[in-house]
Design a protein around this motif. Structure first.
Motif, PDB file in Angstrom:
ATOM      1  N   PRO A   1       1.195  -1.184  -0.234  1.00  0.00           N
ATOM      2  CA  PRO A   1      -0.373   0.189  -0.349  1.00  0.00           C
ATOM      3  C   PRO A   1       0.991   1.226  -0.022  1.00  0.00           C
ATOM      4  CG  PRO A   1      -0.625  -1.687   1.572  1.00  0.00           C
ATOM      5  CD  PRO A   1       0.773  -2.316   0.912  1.00  0.00           C
ATOM      6  N   GLY A   2       2.365   1.238   0.654  1.00  0.00           N
ATOM      7  CA  GLY A   2       3.210   2.286   0.769  1.00  0.00           C
ATOM      8  C   GLY A   2       3.686   2.639  -0.522  1.00  0.00           C
ATOM      9  N   PHE A   3       3.599   1.397  -1.529  1.00  0.00           N
ATOM     10  CA  PHE A   3       3.619   1.894  -2.837  1.00  0.00           C
ATOM     11  C   PHE A   3       2.601   2.292  -4.209  1.00  0.00           C
ATOM     12  CE2 PHE A   3       7.480  -0.411  -1.674  1.00  0.00           C
ATOM     13  CZ  PHE A   3       8.814   0.097  -2.153  1.00  0.00           C
ATOM     14  N   ALA A   4       2.039   1.839  -3.856  1.00  0.00           N
ATOM     15  CA  ALA A   4       0.590   1.666  -4.210  1.00  0.00           C
ATOM     16  C   ALA A   4      -0.091   3.665  -4.396  1.00  0.00           C
ATOM     17  CB  ALA A   4      -0.703   0.664  -4.433  1.00  0.00           C
ATOM     18  N   ALA A   5       0.140   3.357  -2.987  1.00  0.00           N
ATOM     19  CA  ALA A   5      -0.415   4.856  -2.652  1.00  0.00           C
ATOM     20  C   ALA A   5       0.239   5.906  -3.297  1.00  0.00           C
ATOM     21  CB  ALA A   5      -0.532   5.247  -1.288  1.00  0.00           C
ATOM     22  N   GLN A   6       1.503   5.833  -3.383  1.00  0.00           N
ATOM     23  CA  GLN A   6       2.385   6.690  -4.642  1.00  0.00           C
ATOM     24  C   GLN A   6       1.740   6.465  -6.327  1.00  0.00           C
ATOM     25  OE1 GLN A   6       3.081   9.190  -3.282  1.00  0.00           O
ATOM     26  NE2 GLN A   6       2.644   8.425  -1.066  1.00  0.00           N
ATOM     27  N   GLY A   7       1.072   5.716  -7.037  1.00  0.00           N
ATOM     28  CA  GLY A   7       0.987   4.895  -7.836  1.00  0.00           C
ATOM     29  C   GLY A   7       1.751   4.658  -8.958  1.00  0.00           C
ATOM     30  N   ALA A   8       3.000   3.667  -7.831  1.00  0.00           N
ATOM     31  CA  ALA A   8       3.583   3.238  -8.896  1.00  0.00           C
ATOM     32  C   ALA A   8       3.600   1.571  -9.477  1.00  0.00           C
ATOM     33  CB  ALA A   8       5.312   2.136  -7.460  1.00  0.00           C
ATOM     34  N   PHE A   9       2.624   0.977  -9.428  1.00  0.00           N
ATOM     35  CA  PHE A   9       2.071   0.122  -9.987  1.00  0.00           C
ATOM     36  C   PHE A   9       1.613   0.467 -11.099  1.00  0.00           C
ATOM     37  CE2 PHE A   9       2.303  -1.572  -5.491  1.00  0.00           C
ATOM     38  CZ  PHE A   9       3.474  -2.249  -5.557  1.00  0.00           C
ATOM     39  N   THR A  10       1.416  -0.342 -12.388  1.00  0.00           N
ATOM     40  CA  THR A  10       0.473   0.013 -13.163  1.00  0.00           C
ATOM     41  C   THR A  10      -0.442  -1.029 -13.160  1.00  0.00           C
ATOM     42  OG1 THR A  10       1.781   0.090 -15.036  1.00  0.00           O
ATOM     43  CG2 THR A  10       0.375  -1.214 -15.639  1.00  0.00           C
ATOM     44  N   PRO A  11      -1.780  -0.698 -13.074  1.00  0.00           N
ATOM     45  CA  PRO A  11      -3.177  -2.037 -13.274  1.00  0.00           C
ATOM     46  C   PRO A  11      -2.924  -3.127 -13.544  1.00  0.00           C
ATOM     47  CG  PRO A  11      -3.958   0.504 -12.513  1.00  0.00           C
ATOM     48  CD  PRO A  11      -2.034   0.015 -13.012  1.00  0.00           C
TER      49      PRO A  11
ATOM     50  N   GLU B   1      -3.196  -6.097   8.808  1.00  0.00           N
ATOM     51  CA  GLU B   1      -3.882  -5.219   8.517  1.00  0.00           C
ATOM     52  C   GLU B   1      -2.835  -4.124   7.906  1.00  0.00           C
ATOM     53  OE1 GLU B   1      -6.894  -4.349  12.257  1.00  0.00           O
ATOM     54  OE2 GLU B   1      -6.026  -7.018  12.695  1.00  0.00           O
ATOM     55  N   THR B   2      -2.052  -3.891   6.769  1.00  0.00           N
ATOM     56  CA  THR B   2      -1.058  -2.844   6.877  1.00  0.00           C
ATOM     57  C   THR B   2      -2.393  -1.517   6.086  1.00  0.00           C
ATOM     58  OG1 THR B   2       0.504  -2.329   4.610  1.00  0.00           O
ATOM     59  CG2 THR B   2      -1.507  -3.929   4.697  1.00  0.00           C
ATOM     60  N   PHE B   3      -1.999  -0.907   6.048  1.00  0.00           N
ATOM     61  CA  PHE B   3      -1.796   0.602   5.108  1.00  0.00           C
ATOM     62  C   PHE B   3      -1.049   1.008   4.863  1.00  0.00           C
ATOM     63  CE2 PHE B   3      -1.693   3.534   8.404  1.00  0.00           C
ATOM     64  CZ  PHE B   3      -1.905   2.766  10.218  1.00  0.00           C
ATOM     65  N   GLU B   4      -1.452   2.394   4.125  1.00  0.00           N
ATOM     66  CA  GLU B   4      -0.042   3.312   3.747  1.00  0.00           C
ATOM     67  C   GLU B   4       0.987   4.142   5.176  1.00  0.00           C
ATOM     68  OE1 GLU B   4      -1.940   6.470   2.001  1.00  0.00           O
ATOM     69  OE2 GLU B   4       0.013   7.569   1.188  1.00  0.00           O
ATOM     70  N   GLY B   5       0.214   3.525   6.017  1.00  0.00           N
ATOM     71  CA  GLY B   5       1.859   4.168   6.731  1.00  0.00           C
ATOM     72  C   GLY B   5       1.813   2.871   7.880  1.00  0.00           C
ATOM     73  N   TRP B   6       1.840   1.955   7.272  1.00  0.00           N
ATOM     74  CA  TRP B   6       1.922   0.955   7.648  1.00  0.00           C
ATOM     75  C   TRP B   6       4.093   0.442   8.814  1.00  0.00           C
ATOM     76  CZ3 TRP B   6       0.119  -2.989  10.338  1.00  0.00           C
ATOM     77  CH2 TRP B   6       0.636  -4.091  11.233  1.00  0.00           C
ATOM     78  N   GLY B   7       4.499   1.570   8.054  1.00  0.00           N
ATOM     79  CA  GLY B   7       5.902   1.612   8.504  1.00  0.00           C
ATOM     80  C   GLY B   7       6.133   2.817   9.479  1.00  0.00           C
ATOM     81  N   GLU B   8       5.575   3.424   9.767  1.00  0.00           N
ATOM     82  CA  GLU B   8       5.503   4.127  10.793  1.00  0.00           C
ATOM     83  C   GLU B   8       4.746   3.699  12.408  1.00  0.00           C
ATOM     84  OE1 GLU B   8       4.170   8.083   9.978  1.00  0.00           O
ATOM     85  OE2 GLU B   8       4.594   9.039  11.821  1.00  0.00           O
TER      86      GLU B   8
ATOM     87  N   TYR C   1      -4.952  -2.696  -4.321  1.00  0.00           N
ATOM     88  CA  TYR C   1      -5.439  -2.097  -3.873  1.00  0.00           C
ATOM     89  C   TYR C   1      -6.706  -1.031  -4.376  1.00  0.00           C
ATOM     90  CZ  TYR C   1      -3.901   3.018  -1.774  1.00  0.00           C
ATOM     91  OH  TYR C   1      -3.528   4.055  -1.056  1.00  0.00           O
ATOM     92  N   GLU C   2      -7.587  -0.429  -3.641  1.00  0.00           N
ATOM     93  CA  GLU C   2      -8.154   0.205  -3.737  1.00  0.00           C
ATOM     94  C   GLU C   2      -8.970  -0.299  -4.477  1.00  0.00           C
ATOM     95  OE1 GLU C   2      -6.937   4.588  -4.370  1.00  0.00           O
ATOM     96  OE2 GLU C   2      -7.037   4.975  -2.127  1.00  0.00           O
ATOM     97  N   GLY C   3      -9.068  -1.523  -4.734  1.00  0.00           N
ATOM     98  CA  GLY C   3     -10.141  -2.854  -5.710  1.00  0.00           C
ATOM     99  C   GLY C   3      -9.158  -2.853  -7.324  1.00  0.00           C
ATOM    100  N   GLU C   4      -7.937  -2.213  -7.425  1.00  0.00           N
ATOM    101  CA  GLU C   4      -7.659  -2.672  -8.951  1.00  0.00           C
ATOM    102  C   GLU C   4      -6.270  -3.709  -7.909  1.00  0.00           C
ATOM    103  OE1 GLU C   4      -8.217  -1.611 -11.333  1.00  0.00           O
ATOM    104  OE2 GLU C   4      -7.970   0.249 -12.110  1.00  0.00           O
ATOM    105  N   LEU C   5      -5.599  -5.241  -8.850  1.00  0.00           N
ATOM    106  CA  LEU C   5      -5.122  -5.931  -8.758  1.00  0.00           C
ATOM    107  C   LEU C   5      -3.733  -5.254  -9.125  1.00  0.00           C
ATOM    108  CD1 LEU C   5      -3.868  -8.880  -7.863  1.00  0.00           C
ATOM    109  CD2 LEU C   5      -4.642  -9.151 -10.747  1.00  0.00           C
TER     110      LEU C   5
END
Lengths: 274, 417, 380
Positions: B90-100, B372-379, B123-127
């Motif tokens: 999620p931390g990467f996906a939230a920054q748009g790092a992936f091609t769906p 139960e990960t999310f965008e801010g999991w690392g922190e 992430y947000e429904g997209e594989l």
């Protein structure tokens, strides 16, 4: 100088030896772990002398990874940086120690300031710049940014300042210009400083991890410390192999230090200064 | 001779010019074993696809992998294909790092994967990634030790009480020096290894929408406190001091701990370790108030959003995620395959290689849930570590420890609402 | 202090102006500086400027950094505001003075000593003393609920680390260099041995010292046990974790500064010692009145380098304690790393932390830079 009392000499040796032992512990640990059988490195009680000798770790490392290639890369990077910084650092150091020009102190302070920003935040911009030159995953990318540094300028300036100026006066009267003074007088007088700087630079670049890791991608472009970290994984670190690799990678640094240290002690005191 | 040579060389040059070469870069972490398999696969892939060159960027050390991957993306040097685990996804996906991957991976392709597991790669429904492996947790136990102590080995339906009773029996001072030197259970303080205790007790780290921090209350708190008490109250697991730098896995391998909770990746090192002179097997994680719920996480391949040639990248992912390729890691004992078809083959369930009860790994997936990960999991993990550090030292309770950081965690959660 | 007045110290270099020195050396300077200047501008200053810009954005690490992304993510001073402001603050001036008393006493002694050495005017000294006592007493009782608790926790931790590790490292390495700067059998071995921790690399050092400090199996507490002292929990204790890291840091760095001091010691002309001996100076006098002043430009170098390194300490807490327990060893650069390189990858905030670190180091160095004329012999 007067000779010391023999008892004082013995006492000095005892103290220095105790200190030296304390200093050698990590090295001994690395060496001992590298000779242990895999899986026994953390058994209790701690054993300094392996239960069973396992020198095979060294062969195993050599079999698993392209050691010679990484060794070569590290050597190229470290040697280039060493000689590059000795030259650029001593030139700029000479300017700051001996030349008079406007804004000298301010420029020097700004040089110093570049060392004060934690490198973790500049690595990405640096990466972008090196990539813009087309040097990603190449020798220039590994080498060129290492040829300069404020540290080498700083260390050379401070040492040049301690060289008495009378030594240059004669040359100056003979009409020598600054380049000649720098090249024929200052550099030959700076053996200890250059040796110190050289050793430090070699060591820093030989051990450098973060930058060579990001700037290379193919296995054949990796340097030794980056390559060896293959034995470190989240849940399983192969300590015996990692330490065997470390021992091998320490050898050149020890050689560099031993070569350099012969010069640390010989300085201008021995080169004709009264 | 020379003429012949030059003409061959010329021909080779011409053909290589004619076939416009596409280069795709692939970044992954992995052990030497892992990488050897990748190198073989890449050679096969390049033979099949003469127009595609694959450059392998092996980023050693999984600990710094995400940092390095993020750095590459930041500098505009993102690899076309990269390996990633669902926890940092999620931390990467939230920054748009992936091609769906919606347009590439059709239903027929995805049929062979567990839907619950695939959900961890959305992430947000997209594989956004195709999983390679499933990492879940089971209970490893030392059969010899159980036999010696005359304790019934763990089985399906084992409860926390059964576990505790067995652990107490197995915690012994074998050499009579007044110091416990054999523990019922090997201990780990990394979240991955203890979240089953929270979930199996019916608790959660966060409310379902990640709006509220719930680890410090109710069943979650109780479950975590139970786990802490294993070392601090019941002392069936070593304290930090007693463990003396040894990990749970190394204590298990050396016969100093009778049980550990660990993943599939532990089997290969145990089988290869000459010091392991005992028989071990695996059993499901013991059942708490809410059942036996472990993590089902995993790693998979995604395509970078800045890839020049997503089609070629997808070709590569298809190749390395094929049942044949997946079987290779499975045979090497490195993974639980993400494909159902591979998980039921000889490659995975091989009766001659320990552990005997391989099927336990597959069955655990029935009830398992992802971290139960999310965008801010690392922190979050860093704050959790701060709050728990003195709890692990048995100096304070879970509730008091988490109190220190609860406000910061709430603040963090509120940023992503 | 008989020896002091007798020994003549060589004149500061810049003051003796040779015949060629009447005009500025601008062109020569350009020639000598060009290689460093070009390289540093491109590969050091360039990235630094970019990192300043980043610190004013909310740019996240896992997305490409471009001018456009910087503009889109621009947040102005927001990161700095988050770090430097407080939600609530109240004073209870001159409260709990007890624990501050020793610190006050030490600074008092230091100031008196400086005044006695006449490096500082009496009026200035008394003024400074008064000011620091008031500031300390007043703000020492300040209780602040900072917006970013962890930043200020790491700030104090860093100051604690720097305050102890820098003076001790420099002092010990100076003593060591003096001890090893002589004819002694096996001197090469000793020098190499003391340098070994430097070349072993921080990762090995951190791992080995983790084990050394282990309360149950580590040799340190076993040794203390022989003396019937029950050793502390070291890395597992809020109070002792930082001292343990400081000890490790000093131990791993003294070899480095020792080598620089050794090279500096070589530059001291022998005849000055002989002159001092003729004046009946003992060892201590020679050290104090010849070695120290003539070594001052090397000391300046080492103090500045040690300060920079100490403010940027990262690897030891990263590997030995992960900033724990309970954040007791979380230092500024570690905190920066956590925020910038862990999800959610807040590189903007991380860069702002780095720039605050920079401002602190720069301020301290600048003060030393302008004060150096007072104590560094060769500086004009």
């Amino acid at each position: 100088m007067k000779r010391s009392h023999p008892l004082a000499t013995v006492l000095a040796h005892v103290l220095l030896l105790a200190g030296a032992f304390l200093m050698l512990i990590p090295l001994l640990w690395t060496l001992s772990t590298s000779l242990k059988a895999p899986g026994t490195e953390f058994s209790l009680p701690v054993r300094w002398i392996p239960e069973t000798w396992h020198p095979g770790n060294y062969l195993e490392v050599a079999r698993l990874v392209p050691l010679p290639r990484w060794f070569f890369n590290s050597l190229v990077v470290a040697l280039a940086a060493t000689f590059g910084q000795m030259l650029t650092g001593s030139m700029a150091g000479y300017a700051f120690a001996r030349l008079r020009f406007r804004g000298r102190d301010t420029i020097f302070l700004l040089f110093l300031a570049t060392m004060m920003i934690p490198p973790q935040v500049t690595i990405i911009p640096l990466f972008i710049i090196v990539r813009a030159f087309g040097w990603y995953d190449s020798y220039p990318g590994l080498i060129v940014p290492g040829l300069f540094g404020a540290f080498s300028v700083f260390i050379m300036r401070q040492f040049f300042l301690t060289i008495p100026e009378e030594l240059e006066d004669a040359a100056r009267i003979d009409g020598a210009n600054h380049w000649q003074i720098y090249w024929r007088i200052m550099l030959p007088l700076s053996g200890p400083a250059l040796a110190t700087l050289g050793t430090f630079t070699f060591m820093t670049f030989w051990n450098s991890f973060l930058y060579p890791l990001v700037i290379t991608r193919r296995e054949e472009m990796r340097t030794l410390p980056v390559g060896l970290s293959v034995f470190r994984d989240t849940f399983t670190t192969e300590w015996t192999l990692l330490t065997a690799g470390l021992v091998m990678s320490l050898i050149p640094v020890v050689i560099a230090f031993l070569l350099g240290q012969r010069y640390f002690v010989r300085g201008i005191t021995m080169t004709g200064l009264k | 001779m020379f003429k012949k040579f030059t003409s061959v060389a010329l021909l080779a040059l011409l053909t290589s010019l004619a076939l416009a070469q596409t280069e795709i870069e692939f970044a992954t972490w992995g052990t030497t074993e892992d990488i050897a398999i990748y190198e073989d696969l890449i050679a096969d892939f390049e033979a099949d696809h003469p127009d595609i060159d694959v450059v392998l960027n092996h980023i050693p050390s999984a600990g710094d992998y995400e940092q390095n991957l993020a750095t590459l993306i930041a500098a505009g040097a993102a690899p076309d294909v990269f390996f990633i685990n669902n926890i940092s996804l999620p931390g990467f996906a939230a920054q748009g790092a992936f091609t769906p991957l919606g347009e590439f991976a059709d239903e027929a392709f995805l049929e062979d994967f567990f839907p619950g597991h695939l959900a961890a790669f959305r992430y947000e429904g997209e594989l956004v990634a195709i999983p390679r492996d499933i990492s879940n947790l089971v209970l490893y136990y030392n059969q010899d030790m159980f036999e010696e102590a005359g304790v019934e080995p763990p089985s399906e339906g084992w409860t926390w009480d059964d576990f505790m009773a067995a652990a107490q029996e197995l915690t012994q001072d074998t050499d009579g020096d007044g110091q416990i030197d054999q523990f019922g259970f090997g201990y780990s303080t990394y979240f991955l290894f203890w979240q089953p205790w929270v979930w199996s007790n019916g608790g959660q780290f966060f409310s379902d929408d990640h709006g509220e921090f719930t680890l410090n209350q109710g069943e979650a708190l109780e479950g975590l406190q139970y786990y802490v008490d294993l070392r601090c109250e019941a002392n069936v697991a070593p304290t930090t001091e007693q463990a003396a730098e040894r990990t749970a896995a190394s204590m298990f391998a050396q016969g100093d701990a009778a049980m550990i909770v660990d993943g599939r990746w532990r089997a290969a090192p145990l089988n290869n370790d000459p010091a392991v002179d005992f028989v071990y097997d695996v059993a499901p994680f013991p059942e708490g108030a809410a059942g036996s719920i472990v993590d089902v996480d995993g790693s998979g391949w995604g395509i970078s959003s800045s890839s020049d040639d997503p089609e070629a990248a997808w070709e590569f992912i298809q190749f390395v995620s094929s049942p044949e390729a997946m079987a290779r890691w499975t045979e090497a004992g490195i993974i639980i395959p993400a494909r159902r078809s591979v998980g039921t083959t000889e490659a995975f369930i091989s009766p001659d290689v320990a552990p005997a009860s391989d099927e336990v790994f597959v069955e655990a997936n029935e009830t398992a849930i992802p971290t139960e990960t999310f965008e801010g999991w690392g922190e979050f993990v860093s704050l959790l570590g701060e709050g728990m550090s003195e709890v692990w030292l048995c100096e304070t309770s879970v509730e008091e420890g988490l109190d220190i950081v609860a406000d910061d965690i709430e603040d963090l959660l509120s940023e992503y609402q | 202090m008989a020896a002091e007045s007798q020994v003549t110290i060589p004149q500061a270099s810049g003051k003796s102006m040779g015949p060629l020195r009447r005009h500025g050396d601008g062109l020569w300077a350009l020639l000598f500086l060009a290689p460093s200047l070009v390289g540093i501008l491109i590969f050091v200053v360039g990235p630094i400027v970019m990192s300043v810009l980043i610190s004013f954005t909310d740019w996240r690490l896992a997305s490409p950094l471009t001018l456009q992304s910087l503009r889109e993510d621009w947040v102005g001073w927001e990161n700095y505001v988050q770090l430097l402001t407080w939600e609530e603050a109240h004073w209870s001036p001159f409260r709990a003075i007890a624990w501050r008393a020793p610190i006050l006493l030490v600074s008092l002694a230091g100031l008196l000593w400086l005044m006695w050495r006449r490096s500082l005017g009496v009026i200035w000294g008394v003024g400074l003393l008064f000011l620091s006592a008031v500031l300390f007493g007043y703000f020492g009782g300040l209780i602040v609920d900072w917006e970013d608790r962890r930043f200020w926790q790491s700030m104090w931790n860093t100051l604690y680390f720097v305050g102890l590790s820098v003076p001790l490292t420099v002092a010990i390495s100076l003593l060591l260099a003096s001890a090893l700067n002589r004819q002694l059998r096996g001197i090469a071995f000793y020098r190499a041995a003391y340098f070994m921790p430097v070349i072993s690399g921080a990762v090995v050092v951190a791992l080995v010292w983790r084990w050394m400090f282990n309360p149950s199996i580590g040799p340190i507490n076993q040794f203390l046990g022989l003396l019937s002292i029950e050793g502390p929990g070291w890395l597992n204790s809020r109070e002792w974790a930082m001292p343990a890291i400081i000890i490790t840091d000093i131990w791993s760095k003294i070899g480095f500064y020792m080598v620089i001091f050794l090279a500096g010691l070589q530059g001291i002309p022998h005849h000055l010692y002989e002159a001092a001996e003729l004046d009946g100076a003992n060892k201590w006098h020679k050290f104090w009145n010849v070695t120290l002043p003539l070594l001052s430009s090397t000391t300046f170098l080492n103090v500045v380098l040690a300060l920079i390194a100490a403010f940027q300490v990262f690897t030891l807490p990263y590997i030995m304690t992960e900033g724990g327990p309970a954040g007791a060893t979380r230092v500024l650069v570690y905190y920066m790393y956590e925020r910038a390189f862990d999800t959610p990858f807040r590189m903007g905030l991380g860069s702002a932390i780095a720039w605050i670190v920079f401002v602190i180091i720069f301020a301290i160095t600048a003060v030393q830079w302008y004060a150096r004329r007072k104590w560094v012999v060769y500086e004009e």
